[in-house]
Design a protein around this motif. Structure first.
Motif, PDB file in Angstrom:
ATOM      1  N   LEU A 219      -6.067   1.237 -16.025  1.00 23.36           N
ATOM      2  CA  LEU A 219      -6.727  -0.065 -15.942  1.00 23.36           C
ATOM      3  C   LEU A 219      -6.054  -0.962 -14.914  1.00 23.36           C
ATOM      4  CD1 LEU A 219      -7.464  -0.754 -19.719  1.00 23.36           C
ATOM      5  CD2 LEU A 219      -8.987   0.203 -17.977  1.00 23.36           C
ATOM      6  N   ALA A 220      -4.730  -0.876 -14.817  1.00 19.44           N
ATOM      7  CA  ALA A 220      -4.025  -1.684 -13.816  1.00 19.44           C
ATOM      8  C   ALA A 220      -4.436  -1.276 -12.408  1.00 19.44           C
ATOM      9  CB  ALA A 220      -2.518  -1.539 -13.998  1.00 19.44           C
ATOM     10  N   GLU A 221      -4.536   0.029 -12.159  1.00 22.50           N
ATOM     11  CA  GLU A 221      -4.903   0.511 -10.822  1.00 22.50           C
ATOM     12  C   GLU A 221      -6.372   0.219 -10.517  1.00 22.50           C
ATOM     13  OE1 GLU A 221      -2.608   1.142  -9.026  1.00 22.50           O
ATOM     14  OE2 GLU A 221      -0.967   1.903 -10.250  1.00 22.50           O
ATOM     15  N   LEU A 222      -7.235   0.356 -11.528  1.00 24.59           N
ATOM     16  CA  LEU A 222      -8.635  -0.002 -11.310  1.00 24.59           C
ATOM     17  C   LEU A 222      -8.767  -1.487 -10.992  1.00 24.59           C
ATOM     18  CD1 LEU A 222     -10.555   1.943 -14.125  1.00 24.59           C
ATOM     19  CD2 LEU A 222     -10.831   2.243 -11.665  1.00 24.59           C
ATOM     20  N   GLY A 223      -7.971  -2.297 -11.686  1.00 24.25           N
ATOM     21  CA  GLY A 223      -8.046  -3.738 -11.481  1.00 24.25           C
ATOM     22  C   GLY A 223      -7.686  -4.151 -10.072  1.00 24.25           C
ATOM     23  N   ARG A 224      -6.800  -3.382  -9.434  1.00 29.67           N
ATOM     24  CA  ARG A 224      -6.426  -3.746  -8.059  1.00 29.67           C
ATOM     25  C   ARG A 224      -7.106  -2.864  -7.016  1.00 29.67           C
ATOM     26  NH1 ARG A 224      -1.899  -1.184  -5.718  1.00 29.67           N
ATOM     27  NH2 ARG A 224      -1.039   0.550  -6.924  1.00 29.67           N
ATOM     28  N   GLY A 225      -8.044  -2.019  -7.489  1.00 32.20           N
ATOM     29  CA  GLY A 225      -8.828  -1.207  -6.555  1.00 32.20           C
ATOM     30  C   GLY A 225      -8.060  -0.090  -5.901  1.00 32.20           C
ATOM     31  N   ALA A 226      -7.023   0.437  -6.570  1.00 31.39           N
ATOM     32  CA  ALA A 226      -6.199   1.514  -6.001  1.00 31.39           C
ATOM     33  C   ALA A 226      -6.744   2.859  -6.485  1.00 31.39           C
ATOM     34  CB  ALA A 226      -4.751   1.339  -6.417  1.00 31.39           C
ATOM     35  N   THR A 227      -7.565   3.487  -5.653  1.00 34.34           N
ATOM     36  CA  THR A 227      -8.283   4.680  -6.081  1.00 34.34           C
ATOM     37  C   THR A 227      -7.360   5.852  -6.399  1.00 34.34           C
ATOM     38  OG1 THR A 227     -10.207   4.033  -4.759  1.00 34.34           O
ATOM     39  CG2 THR A 227     -10.074   6.337  -5.460  1.00 34.34           C
ATOM     40  N   ASP A 228      -6.493   6.221  -5.470  1.00 32.46           N
ATOM     41  CA  ASP A 228      -5.656   7.406  -5.674  1.00 32.46           C
ATOM     42  C   ASP A 228      -4.745   7.268  -6.896  1.00 32.46           C
ATOM     43  OD1 ASP A 228      -6.853   8.661  -3.579  1.00 32.46           O
ATOM     44  OD2 ASP A 228      -5.223   8.297  -2.143  1.00 32.46           O
ATOM     45  N   PRO A 229      -4.017   6.158  -7.062  1.00 38.57           N
ATOM     46  CA  PRO A 229      -3.198   6.025  -8.271  1.00 38.57           C
ATOM     47  C   PRO A 229      -4.023   6.029  -9.558  1.00 38.57           C
ATOM     48  CG  PRO A 229      -2.461   4.475  -6.601  1.00 38.57           C
ATOM     49  CD  PRO A 229      -3.763   5.052  -6.116  1.00 38.57           C
ATOM     50  N   ALA A 230      -5.245   5.472  -9.502  1.00 36.28           N
ATOM     51  CA  ALA A 230      -6.111   5.469 -10.685  1.00 36.28           C
ATOM     52  C   ALA A 230      -6.499   6.894 -11.061  1.00 36.28           C
ATOM     53  CB  ALA A 230      -7.353   4.619 -10.436  1.00 36.28           C
ATOM     54  N   VAL A 231      -6.858   7.690 -10.064  1.00 34.12           N
ATOM     55  CA  VAL A 231      -7.209   9.091 -10.327  1.00 34.12           C
ATOM     56  C   VAL A 231      -6.000   9.847 -10.857  1.00 34.12           C
ATOM     57  CG1 VAL A 231      -7.904  11.273  -9.238  1.00 34.12           C
ATOM     58  CG2 VAL A 231      -9.114   9.153  -8.675  1.00 34.12           C
ATOM     59  N   GLN A 232      -4.826   9.578 -10.321  1.00 28.30           N
ATOM     60  CA  GLN A 232      -3.612  10.236 -10.795  1.00 28.30           C
ATOM     61  C   GLN A 232      -3.317   9.871 -12.250  1.00 28.30           C
ATOM     62  OE1 GLN A 232      -1.945  12.713  -9.286  1.00 28.30           O
ATOM     63  NE2 GLN A 232      -3.562  12.518  -7.735  1.00 28.30           N
TER      64      GLN A 232
END
Length: 243
Positions: A219-232
């Motif tokens: 959720l933190a990575e989605l909130g800042r739009g960080a695709t690769d970390p979100a997928v990881q």
């Protein structure tokens, strides 16, 4: 009128099930074998038990209601319920107060049906679905759409009850599918999560705690739009299920 073809394809005919996948914001169908109408009924009832909308000893809705909800024919639902009664998952009672009930020893019967290999196959497809949703939605999801998911993460941190933790874990994945893909994708995720409920043991509290850390990271990575970390984060969550 009941749609006998089902919401995502002809569930009444094994081997012809159709699965929605993510593409340009819409769901389109690809064939996926192994999910018959009976499988759908079984997985959705298992999901209801996991979500505690029904509990061992509770009466299930009538056949017509289930058929309408699932978008399949009444005869398919009736046959599926009969099969579940034969397996010991459900009880059939006659008379004025009769009907079809979740078996009191549901957990014991389900435990005998666990299948790690099939569970891994379902989980791999679930991983593919969630990675696709995250990659497609990253940077485009309004932060307020994630508020309900954040609330689930916080609630998981506050409870130690195993059944409640398992319920919240299931709800997280259903709500994630809806937040990133819409109600139709939530329906498909419900099929996958329900199958996992039949194939895997109820997760232990420490397992859910570890998975919940991955929820928070996602959720933190989605909130800042960080695709690769979100997928990881999604991949790390699914890896933790098989340790």
């Amino acid at each position: 009128m009941v749609n006998a073809a089902g919401k995502f394809g002809p569930y009444d005919q094994p081997g012809q099930t159709r699965t929605p996948v993510i593409g340009m914001g819409h769901a389109r169908a690809l064939p996926l074998g192994g999910q018959s109408g009976s499988d759908l009924v079984r997985s959705r009832i298992a999901l209801r038990v996991r979500l505690r909308s029904v509990r061992p000893g509770d009466r299930l809705p009538d056949v017509g209601v289930l058929a309408e909800e699932l978008g399949i024919s009444e005869i398919t639902v009736r046959r599926a319920l009969e099969g579940m009664c034969q397996d010991g998952l459900l009880d059939r009672r006659r008379g004025r107060t009769g009907g079809t009930f979740v078996a009191q020893d549901w957990d014991t019967v389900v435990a005998a049906m666990h299948d790690a290999d099939e569970a891994a196959s379902v989980d791999a497809f679930h991983l593919l679905l969630e990675c696709g949703l995250v990659a497609h939605g990253s940077g485009e999801v309004p932060t307020e759409r994630l508020d309900g998911l954040r609330a689930l993460v916080e609630e998981m941190e506050r409870t130690d009850d195993q059944a409640h933790l398992a319920e919240l874990e299931a709800r997280f994945h259903l709500d994630l599918a809806e937040a990133l893909g819409g109600p139709g994708i939530r329906e498909f995720a419900a099929d996958l999560v329900g199958r996992q409920c039949l194939l895997l043991p109820v997760p232990q509290p420490e397992e859910v705690r570890e998975q919940n850390r991955r929820h928070a990271e996602l959720l933190a990575e989605l909130g800042r739009g960080a695709t690769d970390p979100a997928v990881q984060a999604v991949k790390a969550h699914h890896r933790s299920r098989h340790r």
